[in-house]
Scaffold this motif. Structure first.
Motif, PDB file in Angstrom:
ATOM      1  N   SER A 297      42.788 101.179  38.131  1.00 44.62           N
ATOM      2  CA  SER A 297      43.980 100.321  38.057  1.00 44.62           C
ATOM      3  C   SER A 297      44.174  99.755  36.656  1.00 44.62           C
ATOM      4  O   SER A 297      45.261  99.327  36.292  1.00 44.62           O
ATOM      5  CB  SER A 297      43.877  99.195  39.073  1.00 44.62           C
ATOM      6  OG  SER A 297      42.959  98.232  38.615  1.00 44.62           O
ATOM      7  N   ILE A 298      43.088  99.765  35.846  1.00 47.18           N
ATOM      8  CA  ILE A 298      43.229  99.280  34.471  1.00 47.18           C
ATOM      9  C   ILE A 298      44.058 100.271  33.649  1.00 47.18           C
ATOM     10  O   ILE A 298      44.778  99.891  32.737  1.00 47.18           O
ATOM     11  CB  ILE A 298      41.827  99.110  33.839  1.00 47.18           C
ATOM     12  CG1 ILE A 298      41.036  98.086  34.647  1.00 47.18           C
ATOM     13  CG2 ILE A 298      41.928  98.664  32.389  1.00 47.18           C
ATOM     14  CD1 ILE A 298      39.601  97.971  34.230  1.00 47.18           C
ATOM     15  N   PHE A 299      43.985 101.560  34.030  1.00 49.26           N
ATOM     16  CA  PHE A 299      44.618 102.578  33.196  1.00 49.26           C
ATOM     17  C   PHE A 299      46.082 102.801  33.528  1.00 49.26           C
ATOM     18  O   PHE A 299      46.745 103.576  32.876  1.00 49.26           O
ATOM     19  CB  PHE A 299      43.875 103.909  33.351  1.00 49.26           C
ATOM     20  CG  PHE A 299      42.455 103.847  32.905  1.00 49.26           C
ATOM     21  CD1 PHE A 299      42.163 103.504  31.603  1.00 49.26           C
ATOM     22  CD2 PHE A 299      41.422 104.123  33.771  1.00 49.26           C
ATOM     23  CE1 PHE A 299      40.852 103.443  31.177  1.00 49.26           C
ATOM     24  CE2 PHE A 299      40.119 104.053  33.350  1.00 49.26           C
ATOM     25  CZ  PHE A 299      39.830 103.713  32.054  1.00 49.26           C
TER      26      PHE A 299
ATOM     27  N   TRP B  12      44.264 108.070  24.751  1.00 44.53           N
ATOM     28  CA  TRP B  12      43.582 106.813  24.983  1.00 44.53           C
ATOM     29  C   TRP B  12      42.177 107.172  25.448  1.00 44.53           C
ATOM     30  O   TRP B  12      41.990 107.648  26.560  1.00 44.53           O
ATOM     31  CB  TRP B  12      44.335 105.972  26.019  1.00 44.53           C
ATOM     32  CG  TRP B  12      43.855 104.557  26.018  1.00 44.53           C
ATOM     33  CD1 TRP B  12      43.345 103.867  24.970  1.00 44.53           C
ATOM     34  CD2 TRP B  12      43.848 103.674  27.118  1.00 44.53           C
ATOM     35  NE1 TRP B  12      43.019 102.597  25.339  1.00 44.53           N
ATOM     36  CE2 TRP B  12      43.315 102.454  26.655  1.00 44.53           C
ATOM     37  CE3 TRP B  12      44.228 103.784  28.454  1.00 44.53           C
ATOM     38  CZ2 TRP B  12      43.153 101.372  27.494  1.00 44.53           C
ATOM     39  CZ3 TRP B  12      44.075 102.705  29.276  1.00 44.53           C
ATOM     40  CH2 TRP B  12      43.544 101.490  28.790  1.00 44.53           C
ATOM     41  N   GLU B  13      41.216 106.963  24.565  1.00 41.13           N
ATOM     42  CA  GLU B  13      39.876 107.490  24.821  1.00 41.13           C
ATOM     43  C   GLU B  13      39.251 106.970  26.113  1.00 41.13           C
ATOM     44  O   GLU B  13      38.644 107.732  26.852  1.00 41.13           O
ATOM     45  CB  GLU B  13      38.954 107.253  23.628  1.00 41.13           C
ATOM     46  CG  GLU B  13      39.380 107.981  22.369  1.00 41.13           C
ATOM     47  CD  GLU B  13      39.618 109.471  22.552  1.00 41.13           C
ATOM     48  OE1 GLU B  13      39.026 110.052  23.477  1.00 41.13           O
ATOM     49  OE2 GLU B  13      40.406 110.054  21.796  1.00 41.13           O
ATOM     50  N   PRO B  14      39.382 105.634  26.439  1.00 39.20           N
ATOM     51  CA  PRO B  14      38.733 105.176  27.668  1.00 39.20           C
ATOM     52  C   PRO B  14      39.165 105.977  28.901  1.00 39.20           C
ATOM     53  O   PRO B  14      38.348 106.269  29.767  1.00 39.20           O
ATOM     54  CB  PRO B  14      39.192 103.718  27.783  1.00 39.20           C
ATOM     55  CG  PRO B  14      39.466 103.312  26.401  1.00 39.20           C
ATOM     56  CD  PRO B  14      39.960 104.517  25.690  1.00 39.20           C
ATOM     57  N   ARG B  15      40.452 106.356  28.947  1.00 41.78           N
ATOM     58  CA  ARG B  15      40.881 107.124  30.114  1.00 41.78           C
ATOM     59  C   ARG B  15      40.173 108.470  30.169  1.00 41.78           C
ATOM     60  O   ARG B  15      39.764 108.951  31.214  1.00 41.78           O
ATOM     61  CB  ARG B  15      42.395 107.325  30.084  1.00 41.78           C
ATOM     62  CG  ARG B  15      42.856 108.191  31.242  1.00 41.78           C
ATOM     63  CD  ARG B  15      44.346 108.241  31.366  1.00 41.78           C
ATOM     64  NE  ARG B  15      44.973 108.453  30.092  1.00 41.78           N
ATOM     65  CZ  ARG B  15      45.954 107.710  29.621  1.00 41.78           C
ATOM     66  NH1 ARG B  15      46.420 106.726  30.319  1.00 41.78           N
ATOM     67  NH2 ARG B  15      46.460 107.967  28.436  1.00 41.78           N
TER      68      ARG B  15
ATOM     69  N   LEU C 141      37.836 110.011  33.084  1.00 46.38           N
ATOM     70  CA  LEU C 141      38.013 111.304  33.746  1.00 46.38           C
ATOM     71  C   LEU C 141      36.747 112.140  33.634  1.00 46.38           C
ATOM     72  O   LEU C 141      36.336 112.812  34.585  1.00 46.38           O
ATOM     73  CB  LEU C 141      39.199 112.051  33.137  1.00 46.38           C
ATOM     74  CG  LEU C 141      40.566 111.474  33.476  1.00 46.38           C
ATOM     75  CD1 LEU C 141      41.660 112.268  32.796  1.00 46.38           C
ATOM     76  CD2 LEU C 141      40.784 111.471  34.978  1.00 46.38           C
ATOM     77  N   MET C 142      36.108 112.078  32.470  1.00 46.82           N
ATOM     78  CA  MET C 142      34.856 112.823  32.306  1.00 46.82           C
ATOM     79  C   MET C 142      33.804 112.294  33.266  1.00 46.82           C
ATOM     80  O   MET C 142      33.029 113.053  33.850  1.00 46.82           O
ATOM     81  CB  MET C 142      34.334 112.692  30.871  1.00 46.82           C
ATOM     82  CG  MET C 142      34.989 113.580  29.859  1.00 46.82           C
ATOM     83  SD  MET C 142      35.001 115.291  30.361  1.00 46.82           S
ATOM     84  CE  MET C 142      33.275 115.667  30.165  1.00 46.82           C
ATOM     85  N   ALA C 143      33.812 110.954  33.432  1.00 47.56           N
ATOM     86  CA  ALA C 143      32.817 110.344  34.314  1.00 47.56           C
ATOM     87  C   ALA C 143      33.054 110.773  35.759  1.00 47.56           C
ATOM     88  O   ALA C 143      32.143 110.716  36.582  1.00 47.56           O
ATOM     89  CB  ALA C 143      32.873 108.831  34.207  1.00 47.56           C
ATOM     90  N   LEU C 144      34.278 111.172  36.091  1.00 45.67           N
ATOM     91  CA  LEU C 144      34.511 111.677  37.441  1.00 45.67           C
ATOM     92  C   LEU C 144      34.204 113.169  37.534  1.00 45.67           C
ATOM     93  O   LEU C 144      33.692 113.660  38.544  1.00 45.67           O
ATOM     94  CB  LEU C 144      35.973 111.463  37.837  1.00 45.67           C
ATOM     95  CG  LEU C 144      36.402 110.037  38.078  1.00 45.67           C
ATOM     96  CD1 LEU C 144      37.893 109.964  38.256  1.00 45.67           C
ATOM     97  CD2 LEU C 144      35.716 109.512  39.328  1.00 45.67           C
TER      98      LEU C 144
ATOM     99  N   GLU D  27      43.727 115.825  30.007  1.00 48.61           N
ATOM    100  CA  GLU D  27      44.144 115.279  31.295  1.00 48.61           C
ATOM    101  C   GLU D  27      44.577 116.387  32.246  1.00 48.61           C
ATOM    102  O   GLU D  27      44.187 116.412  33.409  1.00 48.61           O
ATOM    103  CB  GLU D  27      45.296 114.272  31.115  1.00 48.61           C
ATOM    104  CG  GLU D  27      44.848 112.872  30.771  1.00 48.61           C
ATOM    105  CD  GLU D  27      44.626 112.688  29.287  1.00 48.61           C
ATOM    106  OE1 GLU D  27      44.807 113.658  28.528  1.00 48.61           O
ATOM    107  OE2 GLU D  27      44.260 111.562  28.859  1.00 48.61           O
ATOM    108  N   CYS D  28      45.412 117.311  31.732  1.00 49.07           N
ATOM    109  CA  CYS D  28      45.948 118.333  32.627  1.00 49.07           C
ATOM    110  C   CYS D  28      44.866 119.285  33.092  1.00 49.07           C
ATOM    111  O   CYS D  28      44.837 119.689  34.261  1.00 49.07           O
ATOM    112  CB  CYS D  28      47.066 119.095  31.945  1.00 49.07           C
ATOM    113  SG  CYS D  28      48.473 118.054  31.661  1.00 49.07           S
ATOM    114  N   ILE D  29      43.966 119.652  32.170  1.00 41.95           N
ATOM    115  CA  ILE D  29      42.887 120.555  32.579  1.00 41.95           C
ATOM    116  C   ILE D  29      42.034 119.869  33.645  1.00 41.95           C
ATOM    117  O   ILE D  29      41.644 120.480  34.642  1.00 41.95           O
ATOM    118  CB  ILE D  29      42.000 120.917  31.368  1.00 41.95           C
ATOM    119  CG1 ILE D  29      42.798 121.738  30.362  1.00 41.95           C
ATOM    120  CG2 ILE D  29      40.762 121.669  31.808  1.00 41.95           C
ATOM    121  CD1 ILE D  29      42.943 123.176  30.691  1.00 41.95           C
TER     122      ILE D  29
END
Lengths: 508, 497
Positions: free
Chosen positions: B90-92, B460-463, B467-470, B385-387
Motif C-alpha cells: 500500500s506504500i507503493f 523507483w528502486e524500493p518497488r 518485487l524481487m523480494a516476492l 515490472e512487466c517481466i
C-alpha cells in the motif's frame, strides 16, 4: 567428472542469459554494448564445447548410457534430475552445439534489443539441451515446455507485421500440446507402482497390460499414453494438418527464431518421440508403426505439394521442413535398424541444412528488404545474386544439395539409409517418398535458379554485398560439417546403431 | 495460563489493532509512518509467536473451541505474511491515500485477526462469527476507493451476496445443530458416528454449508460477484481479498468438512486416528462428487472467462477463480497428500498474486487504465515490472517449468490416484486455457515494443526491491519443492477425533 560436463552444458547458457540482464552496457557502438555480445557468444560456445567434447569422447559399439549424472530432486514424488548421453541423443547434442552459437553470432549485429534476443536464444539452447539429455519424463517435460517460451517472445517482439497473431497462435498450440504431454505423464506415473518418472525404470514393457477406467469403460494405459505423446508432440513439430502455426511463424518470425524452431526444436521433438515411445510402449509402437509411417508419407507429400506454390524463401523452407518431418517419421515407423539410424542421422543433417538455409535466407531478405523471390504475378523479385555474391550462392548451393540428398553431402547418407531401411517394410510409402524427392528437386532448384542465376531485378540488387567476414565465420562451420558428414559418416552411425538396435530388440 | 500463551499471536494482533486505533484517534504528529511501522511490527511479532508455537505442539484451548494445531498455525502465518505484504504494497500505490493509510492498516490488521481465528476455530458458531467479522471488514476494504463507482459497486455486491451466503451457512448449521445438539466439530463427529444422520438431511446440510463456503472461495455456483469485487476494489485490496477471504474459507472448510463429514481410515491395525493418512466420507452419501462438480465447473468457467476478458485486473480475478477450482481438488481427495498439495499451492499463490496485483496497481497508477489495449508497449516503458508480472502469472497458472506447476501436478496426481480421471482432464485443460489467457495479457505488454520510443516510466528502486523480494521466494519454492512439501504435509495434521 564427465557427468558434470552434461550439467555444465545445460547450465552455462542459463548463466549467460542471466549475465545479459546484469552486465553493464560497455564498449561497442550500439546501446547493448559489446561486452554483453561477447558474453552471450562465449557462454554459448563454452556449452557447445562441452557438448562436442562429450560426443567426441564417446566409445563406439556401446549401446548403454556412456555418461550420466543423477540426483534426487523431489524425492517424495520420485522426480529426479537424471541426464545422460547414449547413441540416440549424441547426434542431437551435436546439432544443438553446432547451431546455437551460430545463431547467436548471426544475431549479434542487431541494432535494437540485442540483449533480449541473445538471452532468449541462450535460454532456448539450455532448455533444448536439457530436453535432449534428460532421462526422467518429468525433466524432459520441464525442459521441453520451457523451450516454447523463448520462441513466443522472439516472435512477439522482433517478428514481422503479423507477429501478434503468429505469436499467440504458437503459444496456444504449444499450450495444447503440452497439456496432452502432461496428461500422458500423469497417466504413466500413476499407473505404475511404485510411482516413477524415470525412463530407466519404466523401460522394458513395465506398462504392458495396465489399464484404467473412465465411466465404466476400460482403456489401456500404453495405448492412450502413446496417443497423448503423439498428439502432444504433433502440436510442437509441424504435422499436417496442424501446421498452420508453423507457416505463420515462418512468415513472421525473425530468421534466428525460425531456424531455432525448424532446425533444432523439430528434430528434438522427433527425438523425444522416439526415446519415450520406443522405451515406454514397445507393444503399442509395434502396432502403430504403420500409422506413423502413413502420417509421415502424408506429411512428405503435402509438404512437397505446398512447397511448389511458395514464393517466399522462409515459407518454402517451412514446407521443406514439413516434408522432411514426414521422411523422418517414415524412418521411425519402419522399425528397421537402417530406417531408425537413418532417421536419427537425418535429423542432424536436416537441422544443419535448415539452419544454413534459414540463415542465408535471412541474409538475403536483410540485404534486399524483400521476403518473396517472386511476386504475385510470377515476376521475379529477387534474382541474379550469384554474379554479385558468389559466396552466398555457394553456401546456398551446399545447403540445398544436402537437403536434396545429393551424394557427397550429409543428406545423402541419412536419406538413403532411411529409404533403404523402410523399403522392405513399406514399399509403397517409399515410392511416394521418391516422388516427393523428385518434386523437391524441382522446387528447390527452381528457387535457386530464380534467386541466384536469373537476371538482377533492380539497381538495388546490383550493389548486393557478398558475405562479410563475420558471416563467413558462422556459415563456414555449417558447410564444413555437412560435407564431413557426407564423406565420413561412419563414426556417428556407429555411435547410433548399437543403441538403436537395443531399442528395436525390445519391440520385436 | 497455557491457553493464553497458545493464543499469544491473536492477543498480540488485538493489541496492535488497539494501538493503531488509539494512535489514529489520539496522536496528531507524523502519524502515518508511525502507524504503518506499528502495524508491521505487530504483525512481525505475531508471526514470530506463531512460529514458536508451531514448534511447540498441538492443543485445544478455551474449552475446546479453538484448535491450535499445525494446520491453523500454518494458516495464521500465511495470513500474517499476507497482511504484512499488503501493508508494504500500500506504500507503493497511489490508490491508498497516504493520509488514509492508518485506517487501511487498522482494517487489514482487524481482518487478519479474524482470519487467524477462522483458521483455528473448532466451534461452528465461533467460526460463523469470525467469518462475519472478516466479511464486514472486507466490505469496508472493498469500498475503500470511495471516489470510484466501481469500488462502491464492488462493496455493495460483496455485501449482498455475503449476507445471502451467511444465511445459507446459518440455516445449514441450524439443521446440523438440531441433529447433533452440539456446536463443537469434534463432538459433532462423534455424534454423527454413533447416530448417523438421514441421507436426505445430510445432503441438504452439506449443500447449504458448501454453497456458503463456495462464496468464500469464489467457486462455481456462488462465483458471480467475486470477479466484480476483485476488479472494483483498489488493487492492494484486491490482492488482499483474493487471498485473505478465499484462503480463510479454505482453512475453515478443510477443518469442518474433514472433521464432521469424514472419518479417518486406519490402515494396518493402527489405532491412533490422528496419524491417519486419509479419510473417508460419512453420512451415507459421497459428498466428494458435489465438490468435484463444483471444482471442475469452477476451473473451466474461470479459465474460459479469463480468456475473454479485456481488462487485466478482471482477467487475473478469473484466473483466481480457476485456481480455487484446483484447490478444491485438494479438499475432495480426502488424503494428506492432497491437503499438503493444497497448502503448497497456497504458498505459491501468496507470492504470485500479491506480486501480480501490485504490478497491475503500478500500471493502473501510470496509465490509469488496465484495458489490455491500453497496456501496449508497457514492457518497453518499464522492463523489470512487466517481466515480473509475466513471471508471477505464469507461476500462478502453473506453466510447466515454473513452481506453480509442481503444485498443480501434485493436485492433479492425487485426484487421478483416487480415480477422478474426468476431473483431472478438466484440470489439464484448464491449465492450457489459463496459459493462453496469460499469454494474451503478456502479449499486450510486449506489443509495439519497437515503436515505443524513449519514453520511460519513473524508476523507483524500493518497488523493484519489493518485487524481487516476492519473486525470489516464488522461484525458490520450485527449487526446494521437496522440503516445502514435507513441511506442508507436516502442517496438514488435525488432532483429536
Amino acid at each position: 567428472m564427465a557427468g558434470h560436463l552434461i550439467s555444465l552444458m545445460i547450465a552455462l547458457p542459463f548463466f549467460g542469459a542471466i549475465l545479459q540482464a546484469l552486465l553493464p552496457p560497455v564498449g561497442g557502438k550500439n546501446s547493448s554494448g559489446s561486452v554483453t555480445r561477447w558474453a552471450a557468444l562465449l557462454s554459448s560456445l563454452a556449452a557447445s564445447l562441452c557438448g562436442i567434447v562429450l560426443v567426441g569422447s564417446m566409445r563406439q559399439q556401446v549401446p548403454d548410457f556412456q555418461v550420466s549424472e543423477t540426483f534426487a530432486w523431489i524425492g517424495s514424488y520420485a522426480i529426479s534430475y537424471d541426464v545422460a548421453i547414449d547413441g540416440l541423443n549424441a547426434l542431437l547434442v551435436l546439432l544443438i552445439s553446432i547451431v546455437f552459437p551460430l545463431l547467436i553470432a548471426a544475431e549479434s549485429n542487431r541494432k535494437s534489443g540485442l540483449r533480449g534476443i541473445q538471452a532468449l536464444l541462450l535460454v532456448l539452447q539450455a532448455s533444448l539441451m536439457g530436453a535432449v539429455c534428460a532421462q526422467d519424463l518429468f525433466l524432459i517435460f520441464f525442459f521441453w515446455t520451457l523451450s516454447s517460451l523463448p520462441i513466443f517472445f522472439m516472435i512477439g517482439i522482433w517478428g514481422g507485421e503479423g507477429r501478434e497473431k503468429a505469436a499467440i497462435q504458437t503459444m496456444i498450440t504449444s499450450a495444447i500440446g503440452n497439456a496432452f504431454l502432461f496428461a500422458a505423464l500423469i497417466l504413466i506415473y500413476y499407473s505404475i507402482d511404485p510411482h516413477t518418472f524415470s525412463l530407466r525404470e519404466l523401460a522394458g514393457g513395465k506398462l504392458a497390460g495396465k489399464t484404467f477406467q473412465i465411466l465404466e469403460s476400460e482403456f489401456s494405459v500404453s495405448n492412450v499414453a502413446f496417443a497423448f505423446f503423439g498428439i502432444g508432440l504433433a502440436f510442437r513439430i509441424p504435422i499436417w494438418p496442424i501446421h498452420g502455426w508453423f507457416t505463420q511463424v515462418a512468415r513472421e518470425a525473425p530468421p534466428s527464431a525460425f531456424v531455432a524452431l525448424g532446425a533444432v526444436t523439430v528434430p528434438v521433438g522427433m527425438y523425444i518421440f522416439v526415446r519415450t515411445t520406443y522405451t515406454l510402449f514397445p507393444e503399442t509402437v509395434a502396432q502403430m508403426a504403420h500409422t506413423v509411417a502413413m502420417i509421415g508419407a502424408v506429411n512428405l507429400v503435402m509438404g512437397g505439394i505446398c512447397a511448389v506454390a511458395q514464393r517466399g524463401l522462409t515459407m518454402l523452407l517451412a514446407f521443406v521442413c514439413l516434408g522432411e518431418v514426414g521422411a523422418l517419421l517414415i524412418g521411425i515407423g519402419s522399425l528397421s535398424s537402417a530406417g531408425v539410424v537413418g532417421s536419427i542421422f537425418q535429423a542432424l543433417v536436416l537441422g544443419l541444412g535448415v539452419a544454413g538455409f534459414g540463415l542465408f535466407a535471412g541474409i538475403i531478405s536483410d540485404r534486399t528488404g524483400k521476403t518473396v523471390f517472386k511476386d504475385e504475378d510470377g515476376k521475379v523479385a529477387i534474382g541474379g545474386i550469384a554474379s554479385q555474391a558468389p559466396m552466398i550462392a555457394v553456401v546456398a548451393g551446399v545447403m540445398i544439395a544436402s537437403l536434396l540428398g545429393i551424394p557427397g553431402f550429409g543428406g545423402f547418407v541419412g536419406r538413403s539409409l532411411l529409404m533403404i531401411g523402410s523399403f522392405s517394410v513399406h514399399p509403397v510409402v517409399v515410392l511416394f517418398g521418391g516422388l516427393a524427392f523428385l518434386l523437391a528437386t524441382y522446387y528447390l532448384f527452381g528457387m535457386y535458379r530464380t534467386v541466384f542465376f536469373g537476371k538482377a531485378v533492380s539497381e538495388k540488387s546490383s550493389d548486393f554485398m557478398d558475405l562479410t567476414a563475420w558471416e563467413k565465420a558462422y556459415l563456414v562451420p555449417l558447410v564444413v560439417s555437412l560435407v564431413l558428414l557426407g564423406l565420413y559418416p561412419k563414426f556417428l552411425i556407429e555411435l547410433v546403431r548399437p543403441t538403436a538396435l537395443t531399442l528395436l530388440s525390445t519391440i520385436k | 495460563m497455557k491457553d493464553f500463551i497458545l493464543l499469544l499471536p491473536e492477543i498480540f494482533l488485538g493489541l496492535t489493532l488497539a494501538g493503531i486505533i488509539a494512535g489514529e484517534i489520539g496522536y496528531y504528529g507524523e502519524k502515518v509512518r508511525l502507524i504503518t511501522a506499528t502495524a508491521l511490527a505487530g504483525l512481525a511479532g505475531a508471526f514470530v509467536q506463531s512460529w514458536a508455537i508451531y514448534r511447540h505442539g498441538d492443543a485445544l484451548v478455551w474449552g475446546q473451541d479453538l484448535s491450535v494445531d499445525a494446520l491453523s498455525l500454518f494458516f495464521k502465518m500465511f495470513f500474517i505474511l499476507l497482511a504484512g505484504l499488503t501493508i508494504v504494497a500500500s506504500i507503493f500505490t497511489k490508490e491508498v491515500d497516504s493520509n488514509k493509510r492508518a485506517e487501511f492498516c487498522a482494517l487489514v490488521v482487524a481482518s487478519t485477526l479474524a482470519m487467524g481465528l477462522a483458521a483455528c476455530s473448532a466451534d461452528m458458531l465461533l467460526g460463523f462469527l469470525v467469518l462475519q467479522f472478516m466479511n464486514v471488514v472486507s466490505y469496508c476494504l472493498a469500498a475503500y476507493g470511495k471516489r470510484s463507482s466501481l469500488s462502491t459497486e464492488a462493496a455493495m455486491k460483496h455485501l449482498v451476496l455475503g449476507s445471502a451466503s451467511s444465511a445459507l451457512f446459518l440455516f445449514g448449521l441450524a439443521l446440523l445443530f438440531a441433529h447433533t445438539r452440539t456446536l463443537n466439530i469434534y463432538e459433532m463427529h462423534h455424534v454423527l458416528q454413533s447416530n448417523p444422520i438421514p441421507v436426505q438431511t445430510g445432503l441438504v446440510i452439506f449443500i447449504l454449508m458448501f454453497s456458503a463456503f463456495c462464496y468464500q472461495f469464489g467457486a462455481f455456483p456462488m462465483h458471480l460477484a467475486s470477479p466484480d469485487v476483485l476488479e472494483g476494489s483498489p488493487t492492494v485490496v484486491s490482492s488482499f481479498l483474493s487471498l485473505g477471504s478465499r484462503v480463510a474459507g479454505f482453512a475453515m472448510a478443510l477443518r469442518f468438512f474433514v472433521v464432521v463429514f469424514a472419518k479417518p481410515v486406519l490402515e494396518g491395525g493402527a489405532t491412533d486416528p490422528s496419524s491417519a493418512q486419509q479419510w473417508t466420507a460419512i453420512g451415507g452419501f459421497q459428498w466428494q462428487q458435489i465438490v468435484a462438480l463444483a471444482s471442475g465447473a469452477t476451473m473451466l468457467v474461470g479459465a474460459l472467462l479469463a480468456l475473454r476478458q479485456s481488462g487485466a485486473k478482471r482477467l487475473i480475478s478469473y484466473l483466481v477463480m480457476a485456481e480455487s477450482g484446483f484447490l478444491l481438488m485438494g479438499l475432495l481427495v480426502l488424503d494428506q497428500s492432497g491437503v499438503a498439495a493444497l497448502l503448497y499451492s497456497l504458498l505459491i499463490q501468496l507470492f504470485a498474486l500479491v506480486g501480480a496485483f501490485s504490478v497491475v496497481g503500478f500500471l493502473l497508477d501510470e496509465i490509469e487504465s488496465d484495458r489490455l489495449s491500453d497496456l501496449h508497449a508497457a514492457l518497453s516503458r518499464s522492463i523489470p515490472e512487466c517481466i515480473s508480472l509475466i513471471l508471477f502469472l505464469v507461476c500462478l497458472v502453473g506453466l510447466p517449468p515454473f513452481p506453480g506447476f509442481i503444485g498443480k501436478f501434485v493436485l492433479i496426481g492425487s485426484v487421478i490416484h483416487r480415480g477422478w480421471y474426468l476431473l483431472a482432464a478438466a484440470g489439464v485443460i484448464t491449465m492450457a486455457i489459463s496459459t493462453a489467457a496469460v499469454a494474451r495479457l503478456a502479449f499486450s505488454l510486449v506489443r509495439n515494443f519497437k515503436d515505443a520510443g524513449q519514453f520511460q516510466w519513473p524508476r523507483w528502486e524500493p518497488r523493484r526491491v519489493y518485487l524481487m523480494a516476492l519473486l525470489l521466494p516464488l522461484l525458490l519454492i520450485g527449487f526446494f519443492a521437496e522440503p516445502l512439501l514435507a513441511w506442508t504435509a507436516h502442517s496438514a495434521r488435525f488432532i483429536l477425533w
